[in-house]
Design a protein around this motif. Structure first.
Motif, mmCIF file in Angstrom:
data_model
loop_
_atom_site.group_PDB
_atom_site.id
_atom_site.type_symbol
_atom_site.label_atom_id
_atom_site.label_comp_id
_atom_site.label_asym_id
_atom_site.label_seq_id
_atom_site.Cartn_x
_atom_site.Cartn_y
_atom_site.Cartn_z
ATOM 1 N N VAL A 147 46.833 3.893 53.455
ATOM 2 C CA VAL A 147 46.662 2.855 52.441
ATOM 3 C C VAL A 147 47.632 1.722 52.747
ATOM 4 C CG1 VAL A 147 45.880 4.477 50.669
ATOM 5 C CG2 VAL A 147 48.310 3.930 50.857
ATOM 6 N N GLY A 148 47.597 0.687 51.930
ATOM 7 C CA GLY A 148 48.404 -0.503 52.164
ATOM 8 C C GLY A 148 47.489 -1.693 52.402
ATOM 9 N N PRO A 149 48.034 -2.823 52.816
ATOM 10 C CA PRO A 149 47.209 -4.025 52.945
ATOM 11 C C PRO A 149 46.309 -4.039 54.171
ATOM 12 C CG PRO A 149 49.466 -4.509 53.547
ATOM 13 C CD PRO A 149 49.455 -3.123 53.004
ATOM 14 N N LEU A 150 46.256 -2.941 54.921
ATOM 15 C CA LEU A 150 45.293 -2.836 56.002
ATOM 16 C C LEU A 150 43.887 -2.820 55.435
ATOM 17 C CD1 LEU A 150 47.001 -0.099 58.172
ATOM 18 C CD2 LEU A 150 46.600 -2.440 58.866
ATOM 19 N N GLY A 155 37.715 -11.032 56.933
ATOM 20 C CA GLY A 155 36.459 -10.312 56.825
ATOM 21 C C GLY A 155 36.617 -8.917 56.267
ATOM 22 N N SER A 156 37.773 -8.623 55.685
ATOM 23 C CA SER A 156 38.010 -7.322 55.079
ATOM 24 C C SER A 156 38.599 -7.533 53.698
ATOM 25 C CB SER A 156 38.952 -6.492 55.946
ATOM 26 O OG SER A 156 40.200 -7.147 56.074
ATOM 27 N N TYR A 157 38.723 -6.450 52.953
ATOM 28 C CA TYR A 157 39.154 -6.533 51.569
ATOM 29 C C TYR A 157 40.327 -5.589 51.327
ATOM 30 C CZ TYR A 157 34.586 -8.662 51.363
ATOM 31 O OH TYR A 157 33.499 -9.464 51.624
ATOM 32 N N MET A 158 41.326 -6.092 50.601
ATOM 33 C CA MET A 158 42.498 -5.277 50.340
ATOM 34 C C MET A 158 42.175 -4.034 49.530
ATOM 35 S SD MET A 158 45.792 -7.769 49.822
ATOM 36 C CE MET A 158 46.797 -6.356 49.367
ATOM 37 N N GLU A 159 41.118 -4.057 48.762
ATOM 38 C CA GLU A 159 40.783 -2.885 47.955
ATOM 39 C C GLU A 159 40.538 -1.657 48.824
ATOM 40 O OE1 GLU A 159 36.538 -2.643 46.396
ATOM 41 O OE2 GLU A 159 36.720 -4.781 46.793
ATOM 42 N N TRP A 160 40.149 -1.869 50.107
ATOM 43 C CA TRP A 160 39.944 -0.730 50.997
ATOM 44 C C TRP A 160 41.259 -0.012 51.300
ATOM 45 C CZ3 TRP A 160 36.670 -4.003 54.922
ATOM 46 C CH2 TRP A 160 35.433 -4.314 54.348
#
Length: 272
Positions: A147-150, A155-160
């Motif tokens: 987890v974390g801001p990866l 083109g990606s979302y922090m919720e992931w």
């Protein structure tokens, strides 16, 4: 004092994808170039710093075109260098993921399973991960969740990378042992509440220990969640010659440090 690093990848050829310019050169420290390193050199550092254990995870992201570090290799690494604590990689899209996990734990002797929800462009409570969680709970081994801001690119979302979906997983499977990565930054206050709330939920400190919110996490560890935090460097994305001294300088209570540095990890991975 014994020290267990709960997120460590040696720079052997099998882990060479960590040395590539993307994403390694985009990461936090950039203190030295990432080049292959003989394991003998790594062992000398471990001895110098008092590191008695290092959690090393396989990766199986082949179904989404991601990296692959085989569980057989992790098992061999542990056999050749017993300081490593081996964790299996698991692909939630594999139809035989449960069988692979059972083989990794019961036959190869690995001590947990690692998953990366962001690689599937989803969150950790995605139902596709539940067979992995259920199998880990059945076998009594922890699941390590990135987890974390990866992911770190557009083109990606922090919720992931949010740890919050694990609240649902831990409520559904209270017997499942979970280790969340990267100090769960930037969800610092939320993860303190989650770890306090769930008996079998742990977090490790790697990479983001110095960013805003770190003081709040140190305070929480010193007071209410000292039994739930594990030290981790995230080498090679953090220079292991600097990660431990910087961590020790953050202000953790000396009475709590033995728990963070080895006792919690020993309990989580069944080492004692």
């Amino acid at each position: 004092m014994a020290i267990i690093d709960c997120r460590f990848r040696p720079l052997t050829p099998e882990f060479q994808w960590y040395t590539d310019p993307e994403p390694a050169n985009f990461w936090v420290t950039q203190t030295r170039p990432l080049r292959p390193e003989p394991l003998e050199t790594t062992m000398k550092f471990f001895e110098k710093m008092g590191i008695t254990g290092a959690v090393c995870s396989g990766r199986d992201l082949r179904s989404v075109g991601g990296p692959y570090v085989s569980n057989d290799y992790i098992a061999k690494l542990v056999k050749d260098w017993p300081v490593f604590i081996g964790v299996a990689g698991a692909d939630p899209l594999s139809p035989k993921v449960k069988e692979d996990i059972e083989h990794s734990i019961k036959t190869l002797g690995l001590r947990g399973v690692s998953v990366d929800p962001f690689a599937l462009q989803t969150c950790a409570d995605d139902k596709r991960f539940y067979p992995i969680y259920e199998k880990c709970a059945e076998l009594g081994v922890p699941v390590l969740v990135t987890v974390g801001p990866l992911p770190i690119r557009g083109g990606s979302y922090m919720e992931w990378g949010s740890p919050l979906p694990m609240d649902r997983v831990c409520a559904d499977l209270p017997e499942l042992k979970v280790l969340l990565s990267h100090a769960c930054f930037p969800w610092t206050q939320e993860i303190i509440a989650m770890v306090w709330r769930h008996e079998n939920l742990y977090l490790e400190s790697s990479i983001y220990r110095h960013l805003p919110g770190a003081d709040l996490l140190v305070e929480a560890v010193n007071t209410v969640i000292g039994d739930k935090m594990c030290y981790a460097s995230a080498y090679p994305y953090a220079d292991y010659t600097q990660a431990l001294p910087k961590f020790l300088a953050q202000g953790y209570d000396p009475m709590v440090l033995p728990k963070i540095l080895h006792e919690n990890a020993e309990r989580l991975f069944g080492l004692k």
